[in-house]
Design a protein around this motif. Sequence first.
Motif, mmCIF file in Angstrom:
data_model
loop_
_atom_site.group_PDB
_atom_site.id
_atom_site.type_symbol
_atom_site.label_atom_id
_atom_site.label_comp_id
_atom_site.label_asym_id
_atom_site.label_seq_id
_atom_site.Cartn_x
_atom_site.Cartn_y
_atom_site.Cartn_z
ATOM 1 N N ASN A 40 0.818 -1.207 0.000
ATOM 2 C CA ASN A 40 0.000 0.000 0.000
ATOM 3 C C ASN A 40 0.855 1.261 0.000
ATOM 4 O OD1 ASN A 40 -2.780 -0.572 -0.173
ATOM 5 N ND2 ASN A 40 -2.734 -1.475 1.867
ATOM 6 N N VAL A 41 1.912 1.233 0.796
ATOM 7 C CA VAL A 41 2.799 2.398 0.806
ATOM 8 C C VAL A 41 3.425 2.595 -0.570
ATOM 9 C CG1 VAL A 41 4.892 3.389 1.782
ATOM 10 C CG2 VAL A 41 3.277 2.188 3.264
ATOM 11 N N LYS A 46 4.694 7.432 -5.091
ATOM 12 C CA LYS A 46 5.223 6.930 -6.350
ATOM 13 C C LYS A 46 6.742 6.992 -6.360
ATOM 14 C CE LYS A 46 1.216 7.207 -9.153
ATOM 15 N NZ LYS A 46 0.650 7.474 -10.485
ATOM 16 N N GLU A 47 7.316 7.230 -5.205
ATOM 17 C CA GLU A 47 8.766 7.377 -5.148
ATOM 18 C C GLU A 47 9.407 6.126 -4.550
ATOM 19 O OE1 GLU A 47 7.773 10.580 -2.929
ATOM 20 O OE2 GLU A 47 8.275 9.762 -0.969
ATOM 21 N N ALA A 48 10.711 6.108 -4.592
ATOM 22 C CA ALA A 48 11.452 5.005 -3.999
ATOM 23 C C ALA A 48 11.482 5.181 -2.481
ATOM 24 C CB ALA A 48 12.868 4.972 -4.548
ATOM 25 N N VAL A 49 11.306 4.098 -1.767
ATOM 26 C CA VAL A 49 11.283 4.187 -0.307
ATOM 27 C C VAL A 49 12.346 3.279 0.297
ATOM 28 C CG1 VAL A 49 8.863 4.821 -0.134
ATOM 29 C CG2 VAL A 49 9.494 2.430 -0.174
ATOM 30 N N SER A 50 12.905 3.740 1.393
ATOM 31 C CA SER A 50 13.887 2.944 2.116
ATOM 32 C C SER A 50 13.182 2.148 3.204
ATOM 33 C CB SER A 50 14.922 3.861 2.762
ATOM 34 O OG SER A 50 14.306 4.662 3.747
ATOM 35 N N GLN A 51 13.928 1.246 3.802
ATOM 36 C CA GLN A 51 13.342 0.475 4.899
ATOM 37 C C GLN A 51 12.915 1.403 6.035
ATOM 38 O OE1 GLN A 51 14.829 -3.228 6.081
ATOM 39 N NE2 GLN A 51 13.851 -3.135 8.060
ATOM 40 N N LEU A 93 8.628 0.165 -6.777
ATOM 41 C CA LEU A 93 7.778 -0.830 -7.420
ATOM 42 C C LEU A 93 8.266 -1.090 -8.830
ATOM 43 C CD1 LEU A 93 3.952 -0.419 -6.861
ATOM 44 C CD2 LEU A 93 5.436 -2.314 -6.274
ATOM 45 N N CYS A 94 8.258 -2.349 -9.197
ATOM 46 C CA CYS A 94 8.674 -2.685 -10.543
ATOM 47 C C CYS A 94 7.574 -2.346 -11.537
ATOM 48 C CB CYS A 94 8.956 -4.183 -10.639
ATOM 49 S SG CYS A 94 10.514 -4.655 -9.943
ATOM 50 N N SER A 95 8.004 -2.037 -12.729
ATOM 51 C CA SER A 95 7.045 -1.931 -13.812
ATOM 52 C C SER A 95 6.828 -3.332 -14.381
ATOM 53 C CB SER A 95 7.591 -0.997 -14.887
ATOM 54 O OG SER A 95 8.834 -1.477 -15.341
ATOM 55 N N SER A 96 6.046 -3.436 -15.413
ATOM 56 C CA SER A 96 5.714 -4.764 -15.923
ATOM 57 C C SER A 96 6.918 -5.456 -16.556
ATOM 58 C CB SER A 96 4.590 -4.652 -16.951
ATOM 59 O OG SER A 96 4.898 -3.648 -17.891
ATOM 60 N N GLY A 97 7.959 -4.680 -16.885
ATOM 61 C CA GLY A 97 9.118 -5.265 -17.539
ATOM 62 C C GLY A 97 10.025 -6.089 -16.644
ATOM 63 N N ARG A 117 13.868 12.760 -0.789
ATOM 64 C CA ARG A 117 13.045 11.831 -1.561
ATOM 65 C C ARG A 117 13.723 11.457 -2.880
ATOM 66 N NH1 ARG A 117 7.286 13.661 -2.695
ATOM 67 N NH2 ARG A 117 8.346 15.555 -3.341
ATOM 68 N N THR A 118 13.357 10.311 -3.365
ATOM 69 C CA THR A 118 13.901 9.845 -4.633
ATOM 70 C C THR A 118 12.754 9.595 -5.596
ATOM 71 O OG1 THR A 118 15.726 8.782 -3.495
ATOM 72 C CG2 THR A 118 15.271 8.068 -5.735
#
Lengths: 159, 159
Positions: A40-41, A46-51, A93-97, A117-118
């Motif tokens: 959910n997060v 829509k950004e990259a998240v760290s642990q 999150l990965c895209s479909s590729g 943020r990234t």
Amino acid sequence: MRSSEKPEVLLHLEEMLSPVRQLLKAHSLRRTAIREQVLNVFLQRKEAVSQSDLEQALGHPDRITLYRTLRTFEEKGLVHRAIDGTDKLKFALCSSGCSHHKHQDQHAHGHCEHCGRTICMEGVWLPELQSVDGFQVKSTFLIVQGVCSDCGKRIATKK
Amino acid sequence: MRSSEKPEVLLHLEEMLSPVRQLLKAHSLRRTAIREQVLNVFLQRKEAVSQSDLEQALGHPDRITLYRTLRTFEEKGLVHRAIDGTDKLKFALCSSGCSHHKHQDQHAHGHCEHCGRTICMEGVWLPELQSVDGFQVKSTFLIVQGVCSDCGKRIATKK
DNA sequence: CTTATTTTGCAACCACGTTTCATTTTATCA
DNA sequence: TGATAAAATGAAACGTGGTTGCAAAATAAG
């Protein structure tokens, strides 16, 4: 909260509506609380998240479980590592590729030196290299450091 | 080993020959054992090195001192962080374009997934971006992952 | 050679990554 | 629906790396 406490109609509705469960099922992963929360997060931001981002967002769950959740997601091709030039490991999150072992991440990552943020920059394409001085190129990553648009606006209005 | 034990002629020779001491003096840094050792490693290898690389190369000196040595070098503009996509922080010798607070690193870094080494790729130029979707670009980094020429040869001959 | 300043080495602390193992939870199948 | 096999969790524990404070040692300057 056990699902058996809810009426069946609601259950079916939830199943239909939840992209999280679709994702889990599509990657043959069991449905657990923390996996749904983490996904959910990822879907919200829509950004990259760290642990540590996740730990904060989820109210500090067990850090080992979270660690393993991320690794499992990575193995199964749900997320990939987002290199942003910090020493902190981030995932997106990965895209479909993306498949189990080959992740494709054909865009630049912008790291804001202000808010940390990234973001994924879909519009920037990477140079396609094959070999450089005998170095066999397998993948390339482009990291852009600077100030994101949100922080740019914030600074402009406050000053 | 005190320098007063050596004849003066040798002393002068050493001063003339040592690029390490020139570097230290140029950046107004005191000459200490570990600084000379670290600089020697940087000059010998032309790749980016991590703290643990240095610890191994120097026979495990005090890790705090080494840590501070690297930070001092970074502050004074002798070395810069080399982003190679691993979670391990690496440093590389600065070129002449680096000053105390502004580091220039206009080349790609190649990270070998086989031996883990990170080499500087002088021949690859970075895209010059100024602004992407409102993101103010300050610097860009290009990371190339693959197999370095040494490992490529080694694999080819052994198989 | 003395002195002021810098650097070092040690103790100590925290964050993070990682593995092991017993316990709990999930999905499956009868 | 209930039993069972497989998977996931949570606790403990360990290693590494980053970081600070402080007293002792080394360096550069006079």
